[in-house]
Motif scaffolding. Structure first.
Motif, PDB file in Angstrom:
ATOM      1  N   PHE A 129       3.007   2.628 -11.479  1.00  0.00           N
ATOM      2  CA  PHE A 129       1.697   2.662 -10.813  1.00  0.00           C
ATOM      3  C   PHE A 129       1.363   4.028 -10.208  1.00  0.00           C
ATOM      4  CE2 PHE A 129      -1.269  -0.109  -8.011  1.00  0.00           C
ATOM      5  CZ  PHE A 129      -2.148  -0.282  -9.054  1.00  0.00           C
ATOM      6  N   TRP A 130       2.331   4.949 -10.135  1.00  0.00           N
ATOM      7  CA  TRP A 130       1.974   6.259  -9.581  1.00  0.00           C
ATOM      8  C   TRP A 130       1.007   6.990 -10.518  1.00  0.00           C
ATOM      9  CZ3 TRP A 130       6.921   6.785 -12.093  1.00  0.00           C
ATOM     10  CH2 TRP A 130       7.013   7.853 -12.971  1.00  0.00           C
ATOM     11  N   LYS A 131       0.951   6.552 -11.800  1.00  0.00           N
ATOM     12  CA  LYS A 131       0.005   7.149 -12.753  1.00  0.00           C
ATOM     13  C   LYS A 131      -1.420   6.640 -12.531  1.00  0.00           C
ATOM     14  CE  LYS A 131       2.885   9.562 -15.470  1.00  0.00           C
ATOM     15  NZ  LYS A 131       2.800  11.040 -15.541  1.00  0.00           N
ATOM     16  N   VAL A 187       0.858  -1.190   0.000  1.00  0.00           N
ATOM     17  CA  VAL A 187       0.000   0.000   0.000  1.00  0.00           C
ATOM     18  C   VAL A 187       0.889   1.233   0.000  1.00  0.00           C
ATOM     19  CG1 VAL A 187      -1.679   1.330   1.340  1.00  0.00           C
ATOM     20  CG2 VAL A 187      -1.878  -1.167   1.221  1.00  0.00           C
ATOM     21  N   LEU A 188       0.659   2.142  -0.925  1.00  0.00           N
ATOM     22  CA  LEU A 188       1.405   3.403  -0.952  1.00  0.00           C
ATOM     23  C   LEU A 188       0.438   4.571  -1.020  1.00  0.00           C
ATOM     24  CD1 LEU A 188       3.391   1.264  -2.762  1.00  0.00           C
ATOM     25  CD2 LEU A 188       4.812   3.289  -2.554  1.00  0.00           C
ATOM     26  N   ASP A 189       0.609   5.517  -0.143  1.00  0.00           N
ATOM     27  CA  ASP A 189      -0.231   6.713  -0.170  1.00  0.00           C
ATOM     28  C   ASP A 189       0.524   7.855   0.481  1.00  0.00           C
ATOM     29  OD1 ASP A 189      -0.700   6.593   2.730  1.00  0.00           O
ATOM     30  OD2 ASP A 189      -2.008   4.890   2.285  1.00  0.00           O
ATOM     31  N   HIS A 231       3.397  -2.326 -11.883  1.00  0.00           N
ATOM     32  CA  HIS A 231       4.822  -2.024 -11.727  1.00  0.00           C
ATOM     33  C   HIS A 231       4.971  -0.716 -10.955  1.00  0.00           C
ATOM     34  CE1 HIS A 231       5.426  -5.211 -14.602  1.00  0.00           C
ATOM     35  NE2 HIS A 231       4.675  -4.584 -15.488  1.00  0.00           N
ATOM     36  N   CYS A 232       5.392  -0.809  -9.704  1.00  0.00           N
ATOM     37  CA  CYS A 232       5.574   0.404  -8.889  1.00  0.00           C
ATOM     38  C   CYS A 232       7.005   0.902  -9.045  1.00  0.00           C
ATOM     39  CB  CYS A 232       5.283   0.107  -7.425  1.00  0.00           C
ATOM     40  SG  CYS A 232       5.626   1.514  -6.343  1.00  0.00           S
ATOM     41  N   VAL A 233       7.164   2.203  -9.088  1.00  0.00           N
ATOM     42  CA  VAL A 233       8.489   2.806  -9.291  1.00  0.00           C
ATOM     43  C   VAL A 233       9.433   2.490  -8.124  1.00  0.00           C
ATOM     44  CG1 VAL A 233       7.969   5.049  -8.226  1.00  0.00           C
ATOM     45  CG2 VAL A 233       9.612   4.930 -10.105  1.00  0.00           C
ATOM     46  N   THR A 234       8.885   2.092  -6.966  1.00  0.00           N
ATOM     47  CA  THR A 234       9.741   1.739  -5.828  1.00  0.00           C
ATOM     48  C   THR A 234      10.294   0.314  -5.959  1.00  0.00           C
ATOM     49  OG1 THR A 234       7.842   1.013  -4.507  1.00  0.00           O
ATOM     50  CG2 THR A 234       8.539   3.308  -4.247  1.00  0.00           C
TER      51      THR A 234
HETATM   52 MO   LIG Z   1       4.608   4.240  -6.487  1.00  0.00          MO
END
Ligand SMILES: [Mo]
Ligand SMILES: Nc1nc2c(c(=O)[nH]1)N[C@H]1C(S)=C(S)[C@@H](COP(=O)(O)O)O[C@H]1N2
Length: 245
Positions: A206-208, A77-79, A123-126
């Motif tokens: 996935f930030w998009k 989970v990212l927020d 695909h998350c940038v992290t």
């Molecule tokens: Mo992300």
């Protein structure tokens, strides 16, 4: 740094970071801002350092896993430190700007649009990737047919209930695998992952993919979003390693 929340719409914001506070600090303003600032600064540092860039892009999509990514089986989970609690009765999706037919949909109206199933990878940038996610919702194609963007509407910004924004080209949104999702693995998308409705743009980091989306604005000019103005790439193709600008 100051974040503006969409208050006054029956939306509860809940801190997602555990904080030990003195009782008399409960009403102190700026607590959320401080927590976010720390997270945001560390991501800005990543961008400045060019973290995770391998220098070996996979332009032909030879591998399913983009360069520098690792597969995970869980779903992180990212927020920004808050997870809006949007009740279905209060939920609205405005689609506006340079379109012939602007709309403000209730959840019922959104559910009445044609529904489709999708399977895609995250695909998350992290650096984490998650394969074979089963989504259900309304395809971007259906949305475009509904609102009819004008020819000059080449850019889109998504606005979310937590104040987050992110930008894509209209041509990217028009890809056949893009959707506004309300379900994941046969169940409503949980609040922490962006329910009631989130954007899913599988071909980009996935930030998009805006969680808790509430407004989609079509524009003639590009307008970089929350992370895009903080050092992230304006596009975000994982196979080209478009992590940072
Ligand atoms: Mo992300
Ligand atoms: N509204 C909103 N959308 C957002 C974010 C956010 O903080 N707020 N974070 C983005 C980032 S950086 C990622 S990696 C994914 C994370 O989605 P997840 O928590 O479901 O894995 O959501 C994206 N969409």
């Amino acid at each position: 740094m100051r974040i503006f929340f969409c208050a006054g719409q029956g939306i509860d914001l809940q801190l997602t970071t555990k904080v030990h506070r003195m009782p008399d600090e409960d009403d102190k303003p700026g607590l959320i801002g401080k927590i976010k600032d720390k997270l945001i600064r560390s991501k800005e540092d990543w961008a400045a350092e060019g973290r995770l860039i391998t220098g070996r892009p996979d332009l032909g999509h030879v591998h399913r896993l983009p360069p520098g990514q690792k597969e995970v089986k869980n779903w992180p989970v990212l927020d920004l430190g808050v997870q809006p609690d949007v009740k279905l009765a209060n939920w609205r999706l405005q689609i506006m700007g340079l379109v012939d037919n602007p709309v403000a949909l209730t959840f019922e109206q959104f559910q009445a649009l044609p529904q489709q199933d999708f399977v895609s990878d995250i695909h998350c940038v992290t650096s984490w990737s998650r394969f074979d996610n089963h989504w259900r919702g309304v395809s971007a194609k259906t949305i475009l047919d509904l609102v009819k963007p004008k020819a000059e509407a080449r850019h889109i910004v998504f606005h979310s209930y937590d104040g987050y924004t992110t930008n894509v080209k209209t041509s990217v949104f028009a890809d056949s695998n893009v959707l506004l999702a309300h379900s994941w693995e046969g169940k409503p998308i949980p609040r922490e992952h962006g329910g009631p409705v989130r954007v899913v743009i599988p071909d980009w980091y996935f930030w998009k993919s805006a969680k808790w989306v509430t407004r989609i604005v079509f524009m003639a000019e590009d307008q970089p979003g929350f992370w895009e103005v903080r050092g992230y790439h304006n596009e975000g193709d994982p196979w080209k390693e478009e992590r940072y600008s």
